[in-house]
Design a protein around this motif. Structure first.
Motif, PDB file in Angstrom:
ATOM      1  N   THR A 104      67.858  28.985  46.052  1.00  0.00           N
ATOM      2  CA  THR A 104      68.432  30.319  45.844  1.00  0.00           C
ATOM      3  C   THR A 104      68.299  31.174  47.104  1.00  0.00           C
ATOM      4  N   PRO A 105      69.413  31.615  47.685  1.00  0.00           N
ATOM      5  CA  PRO A 105      69.332  32.499  48.854  1.00  0.00           C
ATOM      6  C   PRO A 105      68.500  33.736  48.535  1.00  0.00           C
ATOM      7  N   LEU A 106      67.565  34.063  49.412  1.00  0.00           N
ATOM      8  CA  LEU A 106      66.607  35.134  49.124  1.00  0.00           C
ATOM      9  C   LEU A 106      67.256  36.512  49.110  1.00  0.00           C
ATOM     10  N   PHE A 107      67.872  36.897  50.197  1.00  0.00           N
ATOM     11  CA  PHE A 107      68.243  38.298  50.359  1.00  0.00           C
ATOM     12  C   PHE A 107      69.454  38.715  49.520  1.00  0.00           C
ATOM     13  N   SER A 108      70.324  37.785  49.193  1.00  0.00           N
ATOM     14  CA  SER A 108      71.476  38.143  48.359  1.00  0.00           C
ATOM     15  C   SER A 108      71.153  38.072  46.871  1.00  0.00           C
ATOM     16  N   ASN A 109      69.949  37.615  46.537  1.00  0.00           N
ATOM     17  CA  ASN A 109      69.581  37.444  45.127  1.00  0.00           C
ATOM     18  C   ASN A 109      68.299  38.166  44.733  1.00  0.00           C
ATOM     19  N   CYS A 110      67.770  39.018  45.600  1.00  0.00           N
ATOM     20  CA  CYS A 110      66.557  39.763  45.252  1.00  0.00           C
ATOM     21  C   CYS A 110      66.824  40.610  44.011  1.00  0.00           C
ATOM     22  N   PRO A 111      66.000  40.483  42.988  1.00  0.00           N
ATOM     23  CA  PRO A 111      66.238  41.276  41.772  1.00  0.00           C
ATOM     24  C   PRO A 111      66.027  42.768  42.019  1.00  0.00           C
ATOM     25  N   LYS A 147      67.891  35.215  57.087  1.00  0.00           N
ATOM     26  CA  LYS A 147      68.816  36.304  56.767  1.00  0.00           C
ATOM     27  C   LYS A 147      70.267  35.920  57.059  1.00  0.00           C
ATOM     28  N   SER A 148      70.515  35.420  58.256  1.00  0.00           N
ATOM     29  CA  SER A 148      71.896  35.140  58.659  1.00  0.00           C
ATOM     30  C   SER A 148      72.464  33.904  57.979  1.00  0.00           C
ATOM     31  N   GLY A 149      71.609  32.952  57.636  1.00  0.00           N
ATOM     32  CA  GLY A 149      72.086  31.709  57.049  1.00  0.00           C
ATOM     33  C   GLY A 149      72.087  31.688  55.539  1.00  0.00           C
ATOM     34  N   GLY A 150      71.646  32.757  54.921  1.00  0.00           N
ATOM     35  CA  GLY A 150      71.616  32.803  53.465  1.00  0.00           C
ATOM     36  C   GLY A 150      70.673  31.793  52.859  1.00  0.00           C
ATOM     37  N   HIS A 151      69.489  31.641  53.482  1.00  0.00           N
ATOM     38  CA  HIS A 151      68.536  30.634  53.028  1.00  0.00           C
ATOM     39  C   HIS A 151      67.554  31.207  52.009  1.00  0.00           C
ATOM     40  N   SER A 152      66.849  30.294  51.332  1.00  0.00           N
ATOM     41  CA  SER A 152      65.841  30.684  50.351  1.00  0.00           C
ATOM     42  C   SER A 152      64.528  31.045  51.037  1.00  0.00           C
ATOM     43  N   PHE A 153      63.662  31.677  50.263  1.00  0.00           N
ATOM     44  CA  PHE A 153      62.318  31.978  50.751  1.00  0.00           C
ATOM     45  C   PHE A 153      61.590  30.702  51.147  1.00  0.00           C
ATOM     46  N   LEU A 154      61.692  29.673  50.308  1.00  0.00           N
ATOM     47  CA  LEU A 154      60.975  28.429  50.591  1.00  0.00           C
ATOM     48  C   LEU A 154      61.568  27.686  51.777  1.00  0.00           C
ATOM     49  N   TRP A 155      62.858  27.851  52.044  1.00  0.00           N
ATOM     50  CA  TRP A 155      63.437  27.294  53.275  1.00  0.00           C
ATOM     51  C   TRP A 155      62.731  27.917  54.481  1.00  0.00           C
ATOM     52  N   VAL A 191      59.720  29.203  54.551  1.00  0.00           N
ATOM     53  CA  VAL A 191      58.347  28.693  54.623  1.00  0.00           C
ATOM     54  C   VAL A 191      58.323  27.319  55.280  1.00  0.00           C
ATOM     55  N   LYS A 192      59.193  26.427  54.835  1.00  0.00           N
ATOM     56  CA  LYS A 192      59.212  25.065  55.369  1.00  0.00           C
ATOM     57  C   LYS A 192      59.552  25.031  56.857  1.00  0.00           C
ATOM     58  N   ASN A 193      60.320  25.997  57.294  1.00  0.00           N
ATOM     59  CA  ASN A 193      60.759  26.011  58.689  1.00  0.00           C
ATOM     60  C   ASN A 193      59.937  26.932  59.579  1.00  0.00           C
ATOM     61  N   GLY A 194      58.788  27.389  59.059  1.00  0.00           N
ATOM     62  CA  GLY A 194      57.844  28.113  59.907  1.00  0.00           C
ATOM     63  C   GLY A 194      58.068  29.596  60.025  1.00  0.00           C
ATOM     64  N   MET A 195      58.588  30.234  58.996  1.00  0.00           N
ATOM     65  CA  MET A 195      58.799  31.686  59.042  1.00  0.00           C
ATOM     66  C   MET A 195      57.478  32.432  59.175  1.00  0.00           C
ATOM     67  N   PHE A 196      56.430  31.925  58.525  1.00  0.00           N
ATOM     68  CA  PHE A 196      55.117  32.557  58.586  1.00  0.00           C
ATOM     69  C   PHE A 196      54.190  31.806  59.537  1.00  0.00           C
ATOM     70  N   THR A 197      53.266  32.556  60.102  1.00  0.00           N
ATOM     71  CA  THR A 197      52.186  31.968  60.875  1.00  0.00           C
ATOM     72  C   THR A 197      50.976  32.895  60.791  1.00  0.00           C
ATOM     73  N   VAL A 198      49.915  32.543  61.467  1.00  0.00           N
ATOM     74  CA  VAL A 198      48.670  33.303  61.350  1.00  0.00           C
ATOM     75  C   VAL A 198      48.632  34.480  62.328  1.00  0.00           C
ATOM     76  N   PRO A 199      47.747  35.446  62.092  1.00  0.00           N
ATOM     77  CA  PRO A 199      47.543  36.522  63.065  1.00  0.00           C
ATOM     78  C   PRO A 199      47.172  35.931  64.425  1.00  0.00           C
ATOM     79  N   GLY A 200      47.801  36.459  65.448  1.00  0.00           N
ATOM     80  CA  GLY A 200      47.528  35.961  66.796  1.00  0.00           C
ATOM     81  C   GLY A 200      48.511  34.914  67.260  1.00  0.00           C
ATOM     82  N   ASP A 201      49.515  34.600  66.403  1.00  0.00           N
ATOM     83  CA  ASP A 201      50.460  33.546  66.784  1.00  0.00           C
ATOM     84  C   ASP A 201      51.917  33.978  66.679  1.00  0.00           C
ATOM     85  N   GLY A 202      52.240  34.899  65.778  1.00  0.00           N
ATOM     86  CA  GLY A 202      53.629  35.310  65.588  1.00  0.00           C
ATOM     87  C   GLY A 202      54.039  36.417  66.537  1.00  0.00           C
ATOM     88  N   ASN A 203      55.178  37.052  66.230  1.00  0.00           N
ATOM     89  CA  ASN A 203      55.695  38.066  67.153  1.00  0.00           C
ATOM     90  C   ASN A 203      56.299  39.277  66.448  1.00  0.00           C
TER      91      ASN A 203
END
Length: 295
Positions: A116-123, A223-231, A233-245
């Motif tokens: 389920t695409p995240l941003f177009s389906n947020c309740p 956002k641009s690709g209409g992907h799900s939240f879990l997509w 996660v699997k592709n590295g959207m999140f990381t730890v403090p000290g590593d992201g931007n």
């Protein structure tokens, strides 16, 4: 600072997508948390449901449960089901050391739906749903208070409570003495908000903290690709403090250092463990926070 540092097992095996890290055991997860210098763990799908088995595993490693996600279903008006499950959840987690209960609303959420695409389906919650959610949380807060615990609500993308406006609405409808806020730097960022602004506004109601950063390049793809939240996660959207931007950590830490916050700070940067070694990233986050916060 009177804070304690914990880590979430979702960094090893994902609760919303258990196949992600499915090969890793809970024993490895707990051992590596302790090795990385943490004293607390959140709950996880791999953890034993038998109290004595889990307590022994925690004690062997000098760990305790600091919080365990609780799913409420107030937006689908399943109040009695939620209350009954909450009573069992309180008893289980209190005995393992937790004094806060992070509640996430799962009645109409899409965050666990892999296709389920995240941003177009947020309740978007109706007034009736929001009112029932607030009243339900107040009741959970009353029950927790009798147990010597504190309910803290977890705004989470895809659940209907993610933006600052939605957080504001819920905070106004709930009793501050009964319902606190679980502040999450990553979900605030994904919701399009500035986590610094949210923390500054609600530091007096924050009862638990999740820290993670966001990789902007993956976030933009979601956002641009209409992907799900879990997509994401699997592709590295999140990381730890000290590593992201994305997260302004210096401002976050400055607010915490000048506040009276005395709870847990928990690293919760769910990633694919085959791509991001959980121990390596747990150590990286702990070193970063020790350097910046001095504890």
């Amino acid at each position: 600072m009177k804070v304690q540092f914990g880590c979430a097992p979702i960094n090893w095996t994902n609760d919303d997508l258990p196949s992600l890290g499915g090969e890793l055991t809970y024993q490895q997860c707990l051992s590596e948390m302790a090795l990385a210098g943490y004293k607390g763990s959140e709950g996880g799908c791999k953890y034993p449901k038998d109290f004595d088995v889990l307590k022994k595993a925690l004690d062997l490693r000098g760990l305790q449960i600091c919080n365990m996600w609780f799913s409420s279903f107030f937006t689908t008006f399943e109040n009695e089901r939620t209350f009954a499950e909450f009573e069992k959840h309180m008893d289980f987690t209190y005995g393992l050391g937790a004094r806060v209960i992070g509640v996430g609303e799962c009645g109409v959420t899409v965050h666990g739906q892999e296709e389920t695409p995240l941003f177009s389906n947020c309740p978007i919650l109706t007034e009736e749903q929001m009112k029932n959610l607030a009243e339900g949380l107040n009741e959970l807060g009353r029950r927790a208070q009798k147990k010597g615990m504190k309910v803290c609500f977890h705004p989470h993308v895809g659940t209907g409570i993610q933006s600052l406006d939605e957080i504001d609405r819920l905070m106004k409808l709930t009793d501050p003495a009964l319902v606190g806020l679980l502040f999450d730097t990553g979900h605030s960022t994904i919701a399009g908000e500035d986590p610094v602004e949210i923390l500054k506004k609600y530091i007096g109601r924050v009862a638990h903290i999740h820290v993670k950063d966001v990789r902007s390049e993956v976030f933009e793809q979601v956002k641009s690709g209409g992907h799900s939240f879990l997509w994401g996660v699997k592709n590295g959207m999140f990381t730890v403090p000290g590593d992201g931007n994305c997260v302004d950590w210096m401002s976050i830490f400055e607010i915490l250092k000048t506040s009276d916050y005395e709870g847990w700070i928990v690293v919760e940067a769910e990633q694919d463990p085959a791509k991001a070694d959980p121990l390596e990233y747990a150590q990286k986050a702990r070193a970063f926070m020790r350097e910046q916060l001095g504890v």
